[in-house]
Each structure stands twice: as structure tokens, then as C-alpha cells.
Design an enzyme around this catalytic site. Structure first.
Site, PDB file in Angstrom:
ATOM      1  N   HIS A 365     -27.568  40.666   6.434  1.00  0.00           N
ATOM      2  CA  HIS A 365     -27.727  40.724   4.976  1.00  0.00           C
ATOM      3  C   HIS A 365     -28.869  41.666   4.597  1.00  0.00           C
ATOM      4  CE1 HIS A 365     -27.727  38.876   0.846  1.00  0.00           C
ATOM      5  NE2 HIS A 365     -28.973  39.361   0.896  1.00  0.00           N
ATOM      6  N   GLU A 366     -30.042  41.464   5.177  1.00  0.00           N
ATOM      7  CA  GLU A 366     -31.205  42.261   4.790  1.00  0.00           C
ATOM      8  C   GLU A 366     -31.043  43.728   5.187  1.00  0.00           C
ATOM      9  OE1 GLU A 366     -33.160  41.051   2.730  1.00  0.00           O
ATOM     10  OE2 GLU A 366     -32.499  38.986   2.968  1.00  0.00           O
ATOM     11  N   HIS A 369     -28.842  45.731   2.852  1.00  0.00           N
ATOM     12  CA  HIS A 369     -29.451  46.215   1.611  1.00  0.00           C
ATOM     13  C   HIS A 369     -29.887  47.670   1.805  1.00  0.00           C
ATOM     14  CE1 HIS A 369     -29.411  42.889  -1.123  1.00  0.00           C
ATOM     15  NE2 HIS A 369     -30.097  42.084  -0.334  1.00  0.00           N
ATOM     16  N   GLU A 389     -26.042  42.483  -3.851  1.00  0.00           N
ATOM     17  CA  GLU A 389     -26.234  41.236  -3.103  1.00  0.00           C
ATOM     18  C   GLU A 389     -24.969  40.852  -2.345  1.00  0.00           C
ATOM     19  OE1 GLU A 389     -28.286  38.549  -2.212  1.00  0.00           O
ATOM     20  OE2 GLU A 389     -29.739  40.131  -2.495  1.00  0.00           O
ATOM     21  N   HIS A 451     -28.305  36.936  -7.298  1.00  0.00           N
ATOM     22  CA  HIS A 451     -27.827  36.080  -6.217  1.00  0.00           C
ATOM     23  C   HIS A 451     -26.687  35.186  -6.684  1.00  0.00           C
ATOM     24  CE1 HIS A 451     -31.911  37.186  -4.865  1.00  0.00           C
ATOM     25  NE2 HIS A 451     -31.382  37.135  -3.654  1.00  0.00           N
TER      26      HIS A 451
END
EC number: 3.4.24.-
Length: 529
Positions: A365-366, A369, A389, A451
Site C-alpha cells: 500500500h505505502e 503511493h 488511496e 480513506h
């Protein structure tokens, strides 16, 4: 203090006279426009420098497996970027030959604005000089705090009513001793010094040798690298018999429960062995055997997923070379989050609700980004922020599929403690199960946290991936291509849906399946080209 300004020679030369808005700017929806029409109204600059009042300036290009080149271009007016004006050209032409072509086969998407000369005229002579004033006023809100990395960009801002304004995009980094850093960002009206919009732009969530060790937590179970999963790739310095938690692809830094650290990789003493395999040991923390081992492995898997599936770097340096993934673990005291700050990934060790956040899904996920930042550049607020997101949530499911052949359809399920009362942070099969997220686009309202607005595209991804003859990999193929070649920084849910359809068409996938999935989450594709 030195600040970063982004200006062109033309911008400075034309900063002569600011006027009040006379009428709204006229948006051109490029998917319904002709290339010849756009060329008549905008000069195409493939060198990235504006040469006319109304221009489209080169940002980047990417050629896909169908030999189609996707050229990204930022709209500029008298040399200043137009916030919201962005074009992507799709053709067999490279950026260098695009301006000269007369072909009608160039397809486009994005939005650009005409009529800015009538509405804005020329900027006042003090427009550029006042950029620092706008930055200092914004910075004053954070007096007596540790502030750095200050940026200001003079620009044109198009508001929700299509009114054009002279403006400044300002941002600073605020470092805290007791919590995660922030990147306050705002677009400031040059006339009133009031913000049009504002948000936090921090996105949350040597000789090569092999390493063995343990990983996992009490909920997901424990495992051993070199037995249950592949050996870890380490670096060893034979001169001082030291092993480093680092390889060409990934570096792990121990934050030692602080909020700032050195940039050196974690290390441990390692005497010579016959097999050149070294035990990393483990540092148990909050129910997890070794967050550092898990972080090193997660970075390896995520980097190889993007390379193996798509032939691209998940992150690239400015020269196009692969960027080493920097994973900072043991961050802060009781920090129950993870984030991407534009340079590195940072993971807390959790507290009462969560185990350390170094799971494969959170890592994917990170890191993703960063992938979005280097491709579509989806802005981190509004509907584009929800898409940003969601793409990272999709990547978490894709990484699970790549690693173990299946997806959980939960975000963060593997790190939530049983005593927390939650079994996951978000749910892709039914986003509203968390009590905050929305399932469909018609439920969206202005100001909804990104989110929670991510639920629209999370739900879309789940519906598409679970259709007959589809799976997580195939659905992610579509989203990666849309991110790389069709989404703009300012895409809405509907505009993003058009990009998803275009990507599926390029890949030869069923458009009916994509359309029915879009319809299921109330994304309107009727205006898609």
C-alpha cells in the site's frame, strides 16, 4: 532561506498586469475533442518550456506493449501551470513528433481550459515576487515548529465553478518529535491570500549474501525465512564481519522508536559461514517476531511484482534508474500507522489495536503511493484522493495474490489485534462494513476523507476481479495501465472510469465486464470515448 520556485522564462516576461475575472473558463473534455482543434488552440511544447500564452507542456511519455505512446502534458497559461488542466495524448507518435503530426488518429483524455486570456489577462508585476509572501504567511501557522522542505508554485487555479484565479500552491514539511511528520499543502488565492483548498500531502499508511530468520505476528502466525519463505537478500562487509539489512532493491532502517534517525541500514555482526547464509536473529516487538525481516521481505516481493508482471520499476530515480526502497521500522512510540512521504516508507510498531504494520499488504500500500505519485500523480484530496488511496489498497491485494496466490479482500486484517474489536481496517467486498466508507460514487460528498471515499474504487476492483474469467492479477493489470497511461492528477471517479475502460480495451479484456462493474458502483461511463 532558499525556497523552490517553478517558473519559466515566459512566465517572468509576461508578469505585467493582473485583472479580475470576467467570465468562467471554458473546459474542453479532451476525450470528445479532436487533436486538430487542440493544436489550433494550444502550442505543444515537447521540451517542457512554455513558448506561447496557451500551451501544453511535456511531462513524461510511456510506450506500451501495443506500441502506443502515451504522452502526458501539463496546461500552462503565460508560462504558469494551470491547476486542473492536464492532457494525455495516445498515438503511435513519440512526444518529439507529436507536435508536427497532422494525423487524426491521436486520441486524448483529460481536461484543458480555454478563454483564460479573456478572464485573467496578464498577472500583476508583483505576482512572482509575492510568492514568497504567500509561503511565509502559510508557514506562520506553524511557528515554533521544525519546518523544512518549503515549496511555492505560482499558478492558475480553476475552481469548482470554472472560475480562473491567480494562485500559489504552497507546501512545507513539519517534523514532530512525538508523532509522524506532516506536509501541509494549500492553494492560496493571490488576491485574498485565502486558501481555495488545503490538505496533508503525507500519504498514510556490498557483497550479496543470504539471511535466515523469523517473521510474522501472533495473529497471522509465525514463519521462517529460508524455510517457509525464501532467504532474505543481505549485504555483507567481510572486512568488519558485518551484515546489513540492505540489498540493491531494499534498505531497512531501524528508527529505534524515535521520530528521526540516521540513514544507515540496520546491521549486525556476522562471522564467516560455510554456506554464506547468516541468521538475522530477531527483535520481537509488540507480538511480531521481527519487523525488520518482514519489511525487507515485503520490499523484495513488491518490487519484483511490478517488475515481473509489468516490466516497470515500482519507483524510479529522476534518471529512470530503479530507486532503492527505503523501509523505516520501529518508528515512534506506540505509533499505529504507516506512511509514504515522497521518499521512503515508514512503519510504526502498533500499540493496543495493532501489531507492527510491516505486513506485505501494508508495505505494498505505502510503496504504491509512490508508484501513483510517479505516474498519474493523483492529487491526495477529493475524488482523486480516494482513487489514490484505493490504488494502494488494490496493490495490497495484488501483492498477496503474487506471493500466495489469493487475496483476502481485507486491508490490514493481518495486523489487527483480536482485542481491538476489529478484524480489518477496510473491506473491499463491502467497504461500508467499516461504518465510514462508501460503496458507490453516488454516496460521495465533498470533504469525505480519502480513506473512506476509496471505497468506490475498492468495491469496483473487487467486483471486477471476482467476475468469471477474471482474478486479482487481471484486474490489477487494468488499474496499473489506467494509472500509468490514462488517469490525470485531477481525475474524478467518472473520468477515472473512462481510463479504466481505455486500459481494458488496450489489453484486449472484456469491456462489458468493466462496464457492468462501473455501473455497479454508480460510475457514469456514458461520456467515455
Amino acid at each position: 532561506m532558499h525556497h523552490n520556485y517553478y517558473l519559466s522564462p515566459l512566465a517572468v516576461a509576461l508578469a505585467l498586469g493582473m485583472v479580475s475575472p470576467a467570465k468562467a473558463a471554458d473546459p474542453i473534455l479532451l476525450q470528445n475533442a479532436s487533436f486538430s482543434e487542440v493544436k489550433q488552440k494550444f502550442a505543444l511544447s515537447t521540451q517542457g518550456v512554455a513558448v506561447a500564452k496557451d500551451s501544453l507542456s511535456f511531462v513524461s511519455e510511456h510506450t506500451d506493449r501495443n506500441k502506443v505512446t502515451h504522452v502526458r502534458m501539463q496546461q500552462k497559461y503565460v508560462g504558469f501551470p494551470v491547476y486542473g488542466g492536464y492532457a494525455i495524448m495516445h498515438s503511435m507518435n513519440t512526444a518529439k513528433s507529436l507536435a508536427a503530426t497532422t494525423q487524426s488518429t491521436v486520441e486524448m483524455n483529460g481536461v484543458v481550459y480555454q478563454g483564460l486570456q479573456t478572464e485573467l489577462g496578464q498577472p500583476d508585476a508583483s505576482f512572482v515576487q509575492n510568492a514568497d509572501k504567500a509561503l511565509q504567511q502559510f508557514k506562520a501557522k506553524y511557528a515554533n515548529q521544525n519546518v523544512g522542505d518549503e515549496k511555492v508554485i505560482p499558478m492558475v487555479y480553476i475552481d469548482k465553478d470554472n472560475q480562473a484565479h491567480w494562485a500559489y500552491k504552497v507546501s512545507i514539511r513539519v517534523n514532530h518529535l512525538d508523532k509522524a511528520p506532516e506536509r501541509p499543502t494549500a492553494i492560496i488565492d493571490a488576491r485574498t491570500q485565502q486558501p481555495f483548498v488545503q490538505w496533508n500531502d503525507i500519504k498514510t499508511e556490498r557483497v550479496s549474501v543470504k539471511g535466515s530468520g523469523f517473521g510474522g505476528n501472533k495473529k497471522m502466525g509465525y514463519y521462517e525465512f529460508g524455510k517457509d519463505f525464501p532467504y532474505l537478500d543481505l549485504t555483507r562487509d567481510a572486512n568488519n564481519a558485518t551484515c546489513y539489512m540492505e540489498n540493491e532493491s531494499v534498505k531497512v532502517i531501524d528508527m529505534k522508536h524515535k521520530y528521526s534517525s540516521v540513514k544507515a541500514a540496520m546491521s549486525f555482526a556476522c562471522s564467516t559461514t560455510d554456506s554464506d547464509i547468516y541468521s538475522t536473529g530477531y527483535r520481537e516487538d509488540n507480538g511480531a517476531l521481527s519487523p525488520s525481516n518482514d519489511a525487507l521481505y515485503a520490499g523484495y516481493v513488491i518490487k519484483h511484482m511490478y517488475t515481473d508482471w509489468y516490466g516497470v520499476n515500482v519507483l524510479s530515480n529522476s534518471n529512470g534508474s530503479p530507486m532503492q526502497l527505503v523501509m523505516r521500522v520501529h518508528y515512534g512510540d506506540g505509533y499505529e500507522n504507516a506512511y509514504w512521504d515522497g521518499e521512503q516508507m515508514t512503519f510504526g510498531c502498533g500499540d493496543r489495536m495493532m501489531y507492527p504494520l510491516v505486513s506485505l499488504g501494508v508495505g505494498a500500500h505505502e510503496i504504491s503511493h509512490g508508484f501513483t505519485e510517479q505516474h498519474s500523480g493523483l492529487e491526495y484530496y477529493g475524488q482523486s484522493g480516494g482513487m489514490n488511496e484505493s490504488f494502494s489498497d488494490m496493490a495490497a491485494q495484488a501483492a498477496e495474490h503474487y506471493s500466495v496466490g489469493k487475496s483476502s479482500w481485507q486491508i490490514g486484517g493481518e495486523i489487527m489485534k483480536e482485542s481491538s474489536g476489529y478484524d480489518a481496517l477496510r473491506y473491499m467486498d463491502k467497504p461500508s462494513r467499516d461504518g465510514e466508507s462508501i460503496d458507490t460514487a453516488d454516496e460521495y460528498y465533498s470533504g469525505l476523507d480519502v480513506h473512506y471515499s476509496s471505497g468506490v474504487y475498492n468495491h469496483l476492483f473487487y467486483i471486477l476481479a471476482t467476475k468469471p474469467n477474471w482474478d486479482t492479477r487481471k484486474a490489477f493489470d487494468v488499474m496499473v495501465k489506467a494509472n500509468m497511461d490514462y488517469w490525470t492528477p485531477y481525475s474524478s471517479f467518472d473520468e477515472g472510469g473512462c481510463g479504466v475502460l481505455s486500459a481494458a480495451k488496450d489489453l484486449g479484456f472484456s469491456l462489458n465486464d468493466v462496464k457492468s462493474s462501473l455501473q455497479a458502483v454508480a460510475i457514469n461511463y456514458s461520456k467515455c470515448h
